[in-house]
Design an enzyme around this catalytic site. Sequence first.
Site, PDB file in Angstrom:
ATOM      1  N   LYS A  36       1.059  -1.027   0.333  1.00 54.60           N
ATOM      2  CA  LYS A  36      -0.007  -0.137   0.565  1.00 54.60           C
ATOM      3  C   LYS A  36       1.145   1.793  -0.469  1.00 54.60           C
ATOM      4  O   LYS A  36       0.313   2.448  -0.467  1.00 54.60           O
ATOM      5  CB  LYS A  36      -0.963  -0.292   0.761  1.00 54.60           C
ATOM      6  CG  LYS A  36      -0.600   0.145   2.909  1.00 54.60           C
ATOM      7  CD  LYS A  36      -1.124  -0.450   3.573  1.00 54.60           C
ATOM      8  CE  LYS A  36      -0.370  -0.021   5.314  1.00 54.60           C
ATOM      9  NZ  LYS A  36      -1.624  -0.903   5.908  1.00 54.60           N
ATOM     10  N   ARG A 129      -8.284  -1.668  16.704  1.00 53.23           N
ATOM     11  CA  ARG A 129      -8.726  -1.252  16.335  1.00 53.23           C
ATOM     12  C   ARG A 129      -8.819  -2.623  15.667  1.00 53.23           C
ATOM     13  O   ARG A 129     -10.260  -2.561  16.041  1.00 53.23           O
ATOM     14  CB  ARG A 129      -6.654  -0.745  14.559  1.00 53.23           C
ATOM     15  CG  ARG A 129      -7.397   0.013  13.898  1.00 53.23           C
ATOM     16  CD  ARG A 129      -6.322   0.261  13.013  1.00 53.23           C
ATOM     17  NE  ARG A 129      -6.167  -1.543  11.627  1.00 53.23           N
ATOM     18  CZ  ARG A 129      -5.285  -1.283  10.823  1.00 53.23           C
ATOM     19  NH1 ARG A 129      -4.326   0.552  10.682  1.00 53.23           N
ATOM     20  NH2 ARG A 129      -4.442  -1.905  10.217  1.00 53.23           N
TER      21      ARG A 129
HETATM   22  C1  LIG Z   1      -0.843  -1.436   6.889  1.00 54.35           C
HETATM   23  C2  LIG Z   1      -1.243  -2.810   7.358  1.00 54.35           C
HETATM   24  C3  LIG Z   1      -0.196  -3.564   7.345  1.00 54.35           C
HETATM   25  C4  LIG Z   1       1.409  -4.099   7.330  1.00 54.35           C
HETATM   26  O1  LIG Z   1       2.013  -2.991   8.008  1.00 54.35           O
HETATM   27  P1  LIG Z   1       3.881  -2.364   8.462  1.00 54.35           P
HETATM   28  O2  LIG Z   1       3.605  -1.944   9.807  1.00 54.35           O
HETATM   29  O3  LIG Z   1       3.993  -1.239   6.960  1.00 54.35           O
HETATM   30  O4  LIG Z   1       4.395  -3.987   7.860  1.00 54.35           O
HETATM   31  C5  LIG Z   1      -0.608  -4.961   8.030  1.00 54.35           C
HETATM   32  N1  LIG Z   1      -1.745  -5.100   8.402  1.00 54.35           N
HETATM   33  C6  LIG Z   1      -2.774  -4.329   8.104  1.00 54.35           C
HETATM   34  C7  LIG Z   1      -4.018  -4.872   8.261  1.00 54.35           C
HETATM   35  C8  LIG Z   1      -2.725  -3.381   7.243  1.00 54.35           C
HETATM   36  O5  LIG Z   1      -2.874  -2.546   7.249  1.00 54.35           O
END
Ligand SMILES: *Cc1c(COP(=O)(O)O)cnc(C)c1O
Length: 353
Positions: A36, A129
Site C-alpha cells: 500500500k 483497531r
Molecule cells: C498496513 C497493514 C499491514 C502492514 O503494516 P506494516 O507496519 O507496514 O508492516 C499489516 N496488516 C494490516 C491489516 C495493515 O493494514
Amino acid sequence: MNYPALKVNLDKLESNTRLLVEKCAAMGISVSAVTKVFCGMPEIAVAMVKGGANYLADSRIENLKKMQCLDIPKMLLRIPMLSQVEEVVEYADISLNSEYEVMKALSNEAIKRGKVHQIILMVDLGDLREGVWVDEAMDYADKIMELEGIKLIGIGTNLTCYGAVIPNEGNLSKLVEIADSIEKKHNIKLSIISGGNSSSVYLVGKGAIPKGINNLRLGESIVLGNETAYGGRIAGTYNDCFTLCAEIIELKEKPSIPIGEIGVDAFGNKPTFVDRGVRKRAILAIGKQDVNVEGLTPIDENIIILGASSDHMIVDINDCKKEYGIGNIIEFTLDYGALLSASTSDYVKKIIE
Ligand SMILES: *Cc1c(COP(=O)(O)O)cnc(C)c1O
C-alpha cells in the site's frame, strides 16, 4: 527526466524482501508483502514477488486490481466495504474480516460467481483497531462455517496501529489458542495464523514468536528495513530502496532571520528561526503538495531543511562540500509517511531503476 521524482531501486527492494522472507521461513512463517505504501504499482510489487513473498497484500482494492497481472495470491487488508463486495470477490483471493454482515454479502456474491472467497477472521488482542473480541471469535467462526460462498482459512490480528500495543508471546499465544479451538471444534485445518505486521518482526529475530503463528503481513520492514515495535533497524536491509529527487531553482545567500514583523506562514503556523547568520540557501521545486516534508532526510548530511510551503522547499547548503548549481538535484531518503505521500502525489514522477 522530470522532477520531483521518486526513484525506486528494485534490486534493493528485492534484497530486503528476500532477507525478511528467509528470516520468517526459518520460523515456519509465510510473508504477505504489503504494497500500500507504494500504491500497489505492479512494477514495484514484482520485486517483492521475486524476493520470495508468499502473498501480496494491500488495503485498497484499487491497488489489488493493478496487480492482477502478477500470479500470486492477493489479500485485502482493510475490512471490506459493504459497497465493494463485488470488486472484493473479483480481485482479492483472501480478505481480512470482522463483520458478519460483510462476510454474508461476500458469500452471496461469491455464490453468484461460482467462486469460493477465502476469509481471515481478525481478532482484536487489545490494540482497538479491527477485529472481534477474543471471547466472540468462536461464535463468529461457527457462523462463518455455515456460509457456502466463503471459506475460513485462518485468523489474524493487528497490533501497534491504533493503540500502539506491542505484540509479545502473551497476546500472540492467545491467537494460537483460538485457532486451536476452532480447528478442534470444526475438525478443520486453518492454513493462516497471521500474527501481525512489521511490529512482530523483532519476535522473529529473537526466536520468541509463539509456535503456531505462521504468517506475518510486512510493509515497512520490507520497504524501509524498520522494525516498528521499538523503532530499530533490521540488520542487513537497505533504507534507501526509495529516494526522492528535487531540483534547485534558486541559489542565494540570505540571512537566517526574516526581515519585518513576523505573522503566520502559508499554513497558519507561527514559524521559528535559528540565527546562523548569512547563509547559502537553495530553493527546491518540491513542497507539501508532493510529500510530507517532515519525513525527509537529505542524503548529503550537511544540508539542513529550513522549511517548505505547498511547492517550495528551502534548504541550507552553506556547509556542503559539494558545490551545487541551478538545475542540480538534491536527494532525500523518506520515512513511511513521506513515502506514502510521495507515492500518492500525481506531481511526483515514479522512476524504476
Ligand atoms: C498496513 C497493514 C499491514 C502492514 O503494516 P506494516 O507496519 O507496514 O508492516 C499489516 N496488516 C494490516 C491489516 C495493515 O493494514
